[in-house]
Scaffold this motif. Sequence first.
Motif, PDB file in Angstrom:
ATOM      1  N   SER A 226       2.526  -3.510   3.778  1.00  0.00           N
ATOM      2  CA  SER A 226       1.427  -2.841   3.089  1.00  0.00           C
ATOM      3  C   SER A 226       1.819  -1.449   2.618  1.00  0.00           C
ATOM      4  O   SER A 226       1.516  -1.045   1.486  1.00  0.00           O
ATOM      5  CB  SER A 226       0.210  -2.764   4.017  1.00  0.00           C
TER       6      SER A 226
ATOM      7  N   ARG B  10       4.114  -1.494  -0.510  1.00  0.00           N
ATOM      8  CA  ARG B  10       3.397  -1.743  -1.756  1.00  0.00           C
ATOM      9  C   ARG B  10       2.570  -0.529  -2.181  1.00  0.00           C
ATOM     10  O   ARG B  10       2.486  -0.207  -3.373  1.00  0.00           O
ATOM     11  CB  ARG B  10       2.507  -2.980  -1.608  1.00  0.00           C
ATOM     12  N   GLN B  11       1.972   0.161  -1.230  1.00  0.00           N
ATOM     13  CA  GLN B  11       1.175   1.351  -1.555  1.00  0.00           C
ATOM     14  C   GLN B  11       2.042   2.465  -2.136  1.00  0.00           C
ATOM     15  O   GLN B  11       1.683   3.087  -3.145  1.00  0.00           O
ATOM     16  CB  GLN B  11       0.463   1.863  -0.300  1.00  0.00           C
TER      17      GLN B  11
ATOM     18  N   ASP C 257       4.943   2.124  -3.533  1.00  0.00           N
ATOM     19  CA  ASP C 257       5.463   1.647  -4.819  1.00  0.00           C
ATOM     20  C   ASP C 257       4.452   1.929  -5.930  1.00  0.00           C
ATOM     21  O   ASP C 257       4.811   2.388  -7.022  1.00  0.00           O
ATOM     22  CB  ASP C 257       5.765   0.156  -4.717  1.00  0.00           C
ATOM     23  N   GLN C 258       3.185   1.696  -5.657  1.00  0.00           N
ATOM     24  CA  GLN C 258       2.136   1.954  -6.646  1.00  0.00           C
ATOM     25  C   GLN C 258       1.992   3.439  -6.953  1.00  0.00           C
ATOM     26  O   GLN C 258       1.565   3.810  -8.043  1.00  0.00           O
ATOM     27  CB  GLN C 258       0.810   1.388  -6.144  1.00  0.00           C
ATOM     28  N   LYS C 259       2.357   4.288  -6.000  1.00  0.00           N
ATOM     29  CA  LYS C 259       2.261   5.731  -6.225  1.00  0.00           C
ATOM     30  C   LYS C 259       3.483   6.303  -6.938  1.00  0.00           C
ATOM     31  O   LYS C 259       3.536   7.497  -7.227  1.00  0.00           O
ATOM     32  CB  LYS C 259       2.057   6.454  -4.891  1.00  0.00           C
ATOM     33  N   GLY C 260       4.487   5.459  -7.176  1.00  0.00           N
ATOM     34  CA  GLY C 260       5.646   5.909  -7.935  1.00  0.00           C
ATOM     35  C   GLY C 260       6.876   6.222  -7.111  1.00  0.00           C
ATOM     36  O   GLY C 260       7.911   6.600  -7.664  1.00  0.00           O
TER      37      GLY C 260
ATOM     38  N   SER D  99       5.783  -6.593  -6.172  1.00  0.00           N
ATOM     39  CA  SER D  99       6.016  -5.158  -6.358  1.00  0.00           C
ATOM     40  C   SER D  99       6.663  -4.907  -7.710  1.00  0.00           C
ATOM     41  O   SER D  99       7.061  -5.834  -8.418  1.00  0.00           O
ATOM     42  CB  SER D  99       6.916  -4.617  -5.236  1.00  0.00           C
ATOM     43  N   SER D 100       6.789  -3.640  -8.047  1.00  0.00           N
ATOM     44  CA  SER D 100       7.433  -3.274  -9.308  1.00  0.00           C
ATOM     45  C   SER D 100       8.951  -3.384  -9.168  1.00  0.00           C
ATOM     46  O   SER D 100       9.471  -3.414  -8.044  1.00  0.00           O
ATOM     47  CB  SER D 100       7.059  -1.834  -9.680  1.00  0.00           C
TER      48      SER D 100
ATOM     49  N   SER E  50      -5.153  -0.622   6.644  1.00  0.00           N
ATOM     50  CA  SER E  50      -5.029   0.572   5.797  1.00  0.00           C
ATOM     51  C   SER E  50      -5.279   1.854   6.595  1.00  0.00           C
ATOM     52  O   SER E  50      -4.846   2.933   6.197  1.00  0.00           O
ATOM     53  CB  SER E  50      -6.003   0.497   4.616  1.00  0.00           C
TER      54      SER E  50
ATOM     55  N   GLN F 250       1.178   7.277   5.018  1.00  0.00           N
ATOM     56  CA  GLN F 250       1.251   7.850   3.677  1.00  0.00           C
ATOM     57  C   GLN F 250       1.028   9.354   3.714  1.00  0.00           C
ATOM     58  O   GLN F 250       1.716  10.116   3.024  1.00  0.00           O
ATOM     59  CB  GLN F 250       0.200   7.175   2.790  1.00  0.00           C
TER      60      GLN F 250
END
Length: 348
Positions: free
Chosen positions: A73, A76-77, A79-82, A102-103, A292, A299
């Motif tokens: 998790s 992936r989080q 990854d979404q934030k860059g 994922s990207s 989360s 995070q």
Amino acid sequence: MDIKEDTRKRAMLLHYSGEQMEGRILSHPALSGTLFLAVTVAIAWFIRDSCKVDNFPQKHVFITGCDSGFGNSLARQLDQKGFHVIAACLTEKGASHLASVSSPRLKTLLLNVTDSAGIGRAVEFVSAKVKGRGLWGLVNNAGRSIPIGPSEWMKLEDFATVLDVNLLGLIDVTLQFLPLLKKARGRVVNVASILGRLSLTGGGYCLSKWGVEAFSDSLRRDMQHFGVKVSIIEPGFFKTGVTRLDLIEADLRRRWNHLPQDVRDSYGAQYFDDYTKAQDLSMGILCSPDISKVTSCMQHALTARHPRSRYGAGWDAKLFWIPLSYLPSFVSDFVVSVLLPRPEGERR
């Protein structure tokens, strides 16, 4: 009429007394100063805690144990934030699935944290990716719980099996990645547990998490001179692979069936069933599906300008287990004795 007048006077007197008392409280210099200081500190802490680092796309984070659960998790989080995430998985299946959702920026590799040579190869892989910038974040998330249960049911190798992954593997990964972390003045995030504060069961799990706490504390003090910050995540009970009751109960049953007869007699024929029922009930009530709550702590430790040394994750950790850990041992002993059944011999 007299009664109404008397009631009115009493109400006025109470109102006046209340105003007087309020005036005295607010006019007392020491109390007013304390209240002002407390509010100021709370506001300052909130502002400080909210400050974030920048340039996420320029930062690399290496995470262990990404097949499922917290690590998957978090990968992936981030990854979404860059972030440039390098996710270490134990299985090819876990790595392939994570890469598929994922990207292209996220990279996976296979890693068993008990394999020191494999960790060395992971360091080389990450070094090639960061290209001299250093590693911003290391998240030591890989772990296992089985075998877990009464200590008398264990053998020495059972303790070693858990300690090798949860503690020695974590230490090996950290030590080998430290040069890259020092170069970036980065972050180490170690996943412990509330069982690193309270030993609620036997086996190697609690021992390993107490060790993670101790290692992280000493590492934090050593690395502060180099700008590397170390945070400990202390989750309560969450629904992940570590808390899968079917696996835990199957392992417990196997151990129970292989115990010498005299040991089983000392516990009583009903003990195993009572133990598993108590475990099912406790885990059913306490285990939260919302992981989360844990990954948000991870995070924050990676993105906050001033990360905390410890993060309690989950309502049970914050409101029950962590406060309980500060109380005298006889209190926590009593709580555990209420949660678990008594052996037949002790009941006599």
